[in-house]
Write a protein that holds these residues in place. Structure first.
Motif, PDB file in Angstrom:
ATOM      1  N   ALA A  50       0.837  -1.204   0.000  1.00 35.04           N
ATOM      2  CA  ALA A  50       0.000   0.000   0.000  1.00 35.04           C
ATOM      3  C   ALA A  50       0.868   1.249   0.000  1.00 35.04           C
ATOM      4  N   TRP A  51       1.966   1.209   0.767  1.00 32.27           N
ATOM      5  CA  TRP A  51       2.870   2.366   0.768  1.00 32.27           C
ATOM      6  C   TRP A  51       3.429   2.615  -0.625  1.00 32.27           C
ATOM      7  N   ALA A  52       3.868   1.530  -1.293  1.00 30.94           N
ATOM      8  CA  ALA A  52       4.423   1.677  -2.635  1.00 30.94           C
ATOM      9  C   ALA A  52       3.366   2.176  -3.615  1.00 30.94           C
ATOM     10  N   VAL A  53       2.168   1.626  -3.528  1.00 30.64           N
ATOM     11  CA  VAL A  53       1.090   2.042  -4.422  1.00 30.64           C
ATOM     12  C   VAL A  53       0.715   3.496  -4.176  1.00 30.64           C
ATOM     13  N   PHE A  54       0.654   3.881  -2.899  1.00 31.42           N
ATOM     14  CA  PHE A  54       0.331   5.272  -2.580  1.00 31.42           C
ATOM     15  C   PHE A  54       1.366   6.222  -3.178  1.00 31.42           C
ATOM     16  N   ARG A  55       2.628   5.896  -2.984  1.00 30.52           N
ATOM     17  CA  ARG A  55       3.691   6.803  -3.420  1.00 30.52           C
ATOM     18  C   ARG A  55       3.834   6.867  -4.933  1.00 30.52           C
ATOM     19  N   TYR A  56       3.741   5.734  -5.600  1.00 33.41           N
ATOM     20  CA  TYR A  56       4.062   5.696  -7.021  1.00 33.41           C
ATOM     21  C   TYR A  56       2.845   5.631  -7.934  1.00 33.41           C
ATOM     22  N   VAL A  57       1.666   5.387  -7.363  1.00 34.03           N
ATOM     23  CA  VAL A  57       0.463   5.296  -8.197  1.00 34.03           C
ATOM     24  C   VAL A  57      -0.608   6.264  -7.718  1.00 34.03           C
ATOM     25  N   GLU A  58      -1.109   6.066  -6.503  1.00 36.07           N
ATOM     26  CA  GLU A  58      -2.246   6.867  -6.044  1.00 36.07           C
ATOM     27  C   GLU A  58      -1.947   8.353  -6.032  1.00 36.07           C
ATOM     28  N   SER A  59      -0.865   8.738  -5.368  1.00 35.09           N
ATOM     29  CA  SER A  59      -0.573  10.169  -5.210  1.00 35.09           C
ATOM     30  C   SER A  59      -0.344  10.872  -6.547  1.00 35.09           C
ATOM     31  N   PRO A  60       0.551  10.373  -7.424  1.00 34.57           N
ATOM     32  CA  PRO A  60       0.731  11.058  -8.708  1.00 34.57           C
ATOM     33  C   PRO A  60      -0.483  10.991  -9.614  1.00 34.57           C
ATOM     34  N   ALA A  61      -1.200   9.858  -9.602  1.00 36.85           N
ATOM     35  CA  ALA A  61      -2.379   9.739 -10.463  1.00 36.85           C
ATOM     36  C   ALA A  61      -3.476  10.694 -10.024  1.00 36.85           C
TER      37      ALA A  61
END
Length: 389
Positions: free
Chosen positions: A349-360
């Motif tokens: 979830a941390w990785a997804v948040f940083r590299y997917v959720e936040s920029p998207a």
């Protein structure tokens, strides 16, 4: 500088909200992890008596959402541009990651061949419009292709109602109150057999989406809105003993009246939503009195909570398939997975948040705001933005 300082102060004040959001997400994770304990009688007891009630994290999510929608729009200027900005930010907050996770869910559950099944792809894609797939088939869960997305249907419905009420300017809360009186009281009463049990609510046959409007779980959002009005009012109780004592009295009274009131161990106002509304209001008063110290790790967990909520089910499935190939006895395998899957879910979830959720989310927000976003709205949205919800 004053505006930056003010935004930073407000963000610090709302750290307790972030902490609660992280707690809510992790509670849901543990509910779904309980399947690993079903192999023994003692494990089943823990799963059903201790972990299953943690599903109340969903009610907590909804209460938090109602609170934030009121609190982060307290600078509402009555313009249509503000309403547009509000809706854009809500959409950009929840839709991009769902759009990413939908094909991931399809592949995890049906393999890459599922991408070639037109009916299956359309079924998954329909969830991107926040439309309940099949309210009749699974009650409150709506038989969503992305299982946890049933809550996002309610979230988006609430955002639409909130944004639409903004078009009425200073009458927005009066209009919203009238809408909820109509959909949560008048219409259910007119249909007969009014109650607040979320799992046995009479369905609307002519519209899947209309089932969201009359669903009693919407009262969770209303409870959160009420807490926000208390939090923003002049009411301040400095004595933590008074606040905690009042909470305790109300909770004990509710516990004593639990069976006579027909309360259930399930979602909604006639279940977990009622005690959570009491606790949440008390926590809000404690936060207002500056009586809560929030651990930094809980704020961090709150920041990745949406990613954690959406990805954990699929992390669980993949981890279980990989672990199934290990030379471990079934009891050992179940304990290892019960402990390891939540930890892996948090890391992913941390990785997804940083590299997917936040920029998207940021890209979607910029794109949609470029359609129509007056500078004065963007300049005045620092506090609104700090909530990230």
């Amino acid at each position: 500088m004053d505006g930056i300082a003010s935004a930073w102060t407000q963000e610090r004040k709302l750290e307790w909200i972030q902490a609660l959001r992280g707690l809510a997400a992790f509670m849901v994770v543990m509910v779904h992890s309980r399947s690993m304990l079903m192999g023994s009688a003692s494990g089943r007891a823990v799963a059903e008596q201790v972990l299953l009630p943690m599903a109340m994290g969903v009610d907590l999510f909804f209460i938090i959402s109602g609170f934030l929608m009121v609190w982060t729009t307290r600078d509402f200027d009555g313009s249509k541009a503000y309403a547009w900005t509000f809706l854009v930010k809500r959409f950009a907050r929840i839709w991009p990651l769902l759009a990413v996770m939908t094909p991931v869910a399809l592949v995890v559950e049906h393999g890459f061949g599922g991408l070639l099944d037109r009916a299956l792809v359309l079924w998954y894609a329909e969830g991107l419009a926040f439309i309940p797939h099949d309210p009749v088939a699974s009650g409150i869960y709506f038989r969503m292709a992305v299982g946890v997305a049933w809550t996002l249907c309610f979230e988006w419905y609430f955002y639409l109602v909130f944004a639409a009420s903004m078009l009425c300017g200073r009458w927005r809360y009066a209009v919203m109150a009238a809408w909820f009186a109509l959909t949560l009281l008048a219409i259910p009463l007119a249909r007969g057999g009014y109650h607040l049990h979320v799992a046995t609510q009479p369905l609307v046959a002519w519209s899947r989406y209309a089932n969201l409007a009359i669903h009693p779980i919407v009262w969770d959002f209303v409870a959160g809105m009420a807490a926000a009005w208390i939090y923003g009012s002049r009411v301040t109780i400095r004595s933590t003993w008074t606040i905690c004592g009042a909470m305790a009295v109300l909770l004990v009274a509710l516990a004593l009246a639990w069976q006579p009131l027909g309360m259930t161990n399930f979602f909604g106002p006639q279940g977990w939503g009622a005690p959570l509304a009491i606790v949440f209001a008390g926590i809000a008063l404690l936060a207002k009195a500056d009586a809560i110290k929030v651990p930094r790790w809980s704020v961090w967990l709150g920041g990745i909570s949406y990613s954690l909520y959406l990805v954990h089910v699929y992390v669980f499935q993949i981890a279980q398939r990989i672990a199934g190939a290990l030379p471990l006895s079934q009891p050992t395998l179940e304990i290892v997975l019960f402990l390891a899957r939540p930890a892996l879910a948090v890391i992913c979830a941390w990785a997804v948040f940083r590299y997917v959720e936040s920029p998207a989310s940021a890209s979607m927000r910029r794109l949609l705001l470029s359609v129509r976003a007056p500078r004065r709205i963007e300049a005045g949205s620092a506090t609104f933005e700090s909530s990230r919800r």
